[in-house]
Design a protein around this motif. Sequence first.
Motif, mmCIF file in Angstrom:
data_model
loop_
_atom_site.group_PDB
_atom_site.id
_atom_site.type_symbol
_atom_site.label_atom_id
_atom_site.label_comp_id
_atom_site.label_asym_id
_atom_site.label_seq_id
_atom_site.Cartn_x
_atom_site.Cartn_y
_atom_site.Cartn_z
ATOM 1 N N TRP A 1 0.834 -1.186 0.000
ATOM 2 C CA TRP A 1 0.000 0.000 0.000
ATOM 3 C C TRP A 1 0.873 1.242 0.000
ATOM 4 O O TRP A 1 1.522 1.589 0.959
ATOM 5 C CB TRP A 1 -0.898 -0.036 1.220
ATOM 6 C CG TRP A 1 -1.995 0.966 1.212
ATOM 7 C CD1 TRP A 1 -2.320 1.844 0.231
ATOM 8 C CD2 TRP A 1 -2.926 1.177 2.252
ATOM 9 N NE1 TRP A 1 -3.400 2.579 0.587
ATOM 10 C CE2 TRP A 1 -3.789 2.196 1.837
ATOM 11 C CE3 TRP A 1 -3.128 0.617 3.497
ATOM 12 C CZ2 TRP A 1 -4.832 2.664 2.618
ATOM 13 C CZ3 TRP A 1 -4.157 1.085 4.260
ATOM 14 C CH2 TRP A 1 -4.999 2.092 3.819
ATOM 15 N N LEU B 1 -9.545 -8.704 -5.461
ATOM 16 C CA LEU B 1 -10.400 -7.692 -4.841
ATOM 17 C C LEU B 1 -11.824 -8.225 -4.695
ATOM 18 O O LEU B 1 -12.449 -8.079 -3.641
ATOM 19 C CB LEU B 1 -10.381 -6.403 -5.663
ATOM 20 C CG LEU B 1 -11.337 -5.292 -5.221
ATOM 21 C CD1 LEU B 1 -11.098 -4.890 -3.771
ATOM 22 C CD2 LEU B 1 -11.196 -4.090 -6.155
ATOM 23 N N THR C 1 -18.736 0.130 3.853
ATOM 24 C CA THR C 1 -17.763 1.072 3.286
ATOM 25 C C THR C 1 -18.202 2.526 3.368
ATOM 26 O O THR C 1 -17.394 3.418 3.145
ATOM 27 C CB THR C 1 -17.481 0.731 1.807
ATOM 28 O OG1 THR C 1 -18.701 0.801 1.058
ATOM 29 C CG2 THR C 1 -16.850 -0.645 1.663
ATOM 30 N N VAL D 1 -12.229 4.515 0.467
ATOM 31 C CA VAL D 1 -12.467 3.142 0.020
ATOM 32 C C VAL D 1 -13.545 3.134 -1.066
ATOM 33 O O VAL D 1 -13.406 2.444 -2.080
ATOM 34 C CB VAL D 1 -12.855 2.228 1.201
ATOM 35 C CG1 VAL D 1 -13.284 0.849 0.713
ATOM 36 C CG2 VAL D 1 -11.693 2.112 2.182
ATOM 37 N N ASP E 1 -11.952 4.322 -4.212
ATOM 38 C CA ASP E 1 -11.081 3.270 -4.747
ATOM 39 C C ASP E 1 -11.905 2.180 -5.431
ATOM 40 O O ASP E 1 -11.562 1.722 -6.525
ATOM 41 C CB ASP E 1 -10.271 2.616 -3.624
ATOM 42 C CG ASP E 1 -9.161 3.493 -3.083
ATOM 43 O OD1 ASP E 1 -8.840 4.519 -3.695
ATOM 44 O OD2 ASP E 1 -8.614 3.125 -2.018
ATOM 45 N N LEU E 2 -12.972 1.754 -4.769
ATOM 46 C CA LEU E 2 -13.811 0.695 -5.342
ATOM 47 C C LEU E 2 -14.465 1.149 -6.640
ATOM 48 O O LEU E 2 -14.546 0.376 -7.606
ATOM 49 C CB LEU E 2 -14.866 0.246 -4.328
ATOM 50 C CG LEU E 2 -14.353 -0.550 -3.143
ATOM 51 C CD1 LEU E 2 -15.448 -0.725 -2.094
ATOM 52 C CD2 LEU E 2 -13.806 -1.907 -3.580
ATOM 53 N N SER F 1 -11.753 1.185 -9.280
ATOM 54 C CA SER F 1 -11.363 -0.197 -9.591
ATOM 55 C C SER F 1 -12.422 -0.910 -10.423
ATOM 56 O O SER F 1 -12.087 -1.657 -11.346
ATOM 57 C CB SER F 1 -11.095 -0.972 -8.293
ATOM 58 O OG SER F 1 -9.959 -0.463 -7.656
ATOM 59 N N GLN G 1 -3.901 -1.701 -4.513
ATOM 60 C CA GLN G 1 -4.072 -0.692 -3.471
ATOM 61 C C GLN G 1 -5.505 -0.683 -2.942
ATOM 62 O O GLN G 1 -5.734 -0.543 -1.738
ATOM 63 C CB GLN G 1 -3.698 0.698 -4.000
ATOM 64 C CG GLN G 1 -2.268 0.799 -4.476
ATOM 65 C CD GLN G 1 -1.264 0.307 -3.459
ATOM 66 O OE1 GLN G 1 -1.229 0.782 -2.332
ATOM 67 N NE2 GLN G 1 -0.464 -0.664 -3.844
ATOM 68 N N THR G 2 -6.456 -0.830 -3.837
ATOM 69 C CA THR G 2 -7.859 -0.861 -3.422
ATOM 70 C C THR G 2 -8.122 -2.052 -2.524
ATOM 71 O O THR G 2 -8.761 -1.927 -1.470
ATOM 72 C CB THR G 2 -8.783 -0.896 -4.655
ATOM 73 O OG1 THR G 2 -8.538 0.260 -5.449
ATOM 74 C CG2 THR G 2 -10.246 -0.957 -4.246
ATOM 75 N N ASP G 3 -7.632 -3.215 -2.927
ATOM 76 C CA ASP G 3 -7.823 -4.421 -2.127
ATOM 77 C C ASP G 3 -7.184 -4.261 -0.753
ATOM 78 O O ASP G 3 -7.785 -4.609 0.271
ATOM 79 C CB ASP G 3 -7.241 -5.627 -2.856
ATOM 80 C CG ASP G 3 -7.609 -6.955 -2.215
ATOM 81 O OD1 ASP G 3 -8.544 -6.991 -1.382
ATOM 82 O OD2 ASP G 3 -6.967 -7.957 -2.550
ATOM 83 N N ARG H 1 -6.433 -1.412 0.908
ATOM 84 C CA ARG H 1 -7.120 -0.417 1.735
ATOM 85 C C ARG H 1 -8.457 -0.978 2.225
ATOM 86 O O ARG H 1 -8.812 -0.829 3.383
ATOM 87 C CB ARG H 1 -7.342 0.881 0.967
ATOM 88 C CG ARG H 1 -7.827 2.006 1.873
ATOM 89 C CD ARG H 1 -8.146 3.291 1.152
ATOM 90 N NE ARG H 1 -7.222 3.703 0.159
ATOM 91 C CZ ARG H 1 -6.639 4.910 0.129
ATOM 92 N NH1 ARG H 1 -6.878 5.783 1.075
ATOM 93 N NH2 ARG H 1 -5.836 5.228 -0.853
ATOM 94 N N PHE H 2 -9.209 -1.617 1.324
ATOM 95 C CA PHE H 2 -10.472 -2.233 1.710
ATOM 96 C C PHE H 2 -10.251 -3.269 2.819
ATOM 97 O O PHE H 2 -10.972 -3.300 3.821
ATOM 98 C CB PHE H 2 -11.149 -2.884 0.495
ATOM 99 C CG PHE H 2 -12.394 -3.637 0.850
ATOM 100 C CD1 PHE H 2 -13.596 -2.974 1.013
ATOM 101 C CD2 PHE H 2 -12.360 -5.001 1.049
ATOM 102 C CE1 PHE H 2 -14.747 -3.666 1.374
ATOM 103 C CE2 PHE H 2 -13.496 -5.711 1.397
ATOM 104 C CZ PHE H 2 -14.701 -5.036 1.559
#
Length: 198
Positions: free
Chosen positions: A13, A46, A93, A99, A102-103, A106, A147-149, A151-152
């Motif tokens: 990350w 993800l 979320t 997040v 990001d989602l 993504s 990064q999304t995965d 952070r989530f």
Amino acid sequence: MDELYVVRHEPTWREEPEPDDEYDNDTDHKTVYALFGLAIYKANCLEHSLVNTLALTKIITAREQGEQLIRDPWTQGFKDMMGKLIKRVEPHTSAYPEVVDDLTRSLKRRNDLVHNFWRERIPDIVSDAGRARLCADLKADCWLLTQTDERFSAWVLDPIMESMGITAEAVEAQYAKERREAMARYETEAFTAGEDSA
């Protein structure tokens, strides 16, 4: 339902994409296809984190209400596409706008990769400069999805897992077990013979 479904990734990350030395820096056809496959794999990781969140929260709710689950809580999640999974995790979320952003990004990239990438970008594969652009864009997609995965997972999934007593050590142990089992399935006698003499 008795086993934990594990997707493991090394923490990376960062605010900036990984340096190019994280990847093969070639820009030949094989590298483009490999990076495309890696980006799709990262999107799938993800999705798996989203499914794990939904399944674990279903288990927690059932326990709190004294109910027993009849169906495997992962089954429905693995049938859903990323967009639907993101909608289903919104209650978890909504407190984290980063997040959510990001989602959203993504999902857009995942959908573009799956539905449009080759149709729109295939002319780029014929030249060195075009392939270099494709590789750079695919590396950026890999970075975004990773990064999304992460952070989530850090903000949403990990706290849910911890509330169930599923520690990082337990996940690592399960990953190591599954890896050993996979290696045992695919090791050849020639490969293991060299290890015995060492």
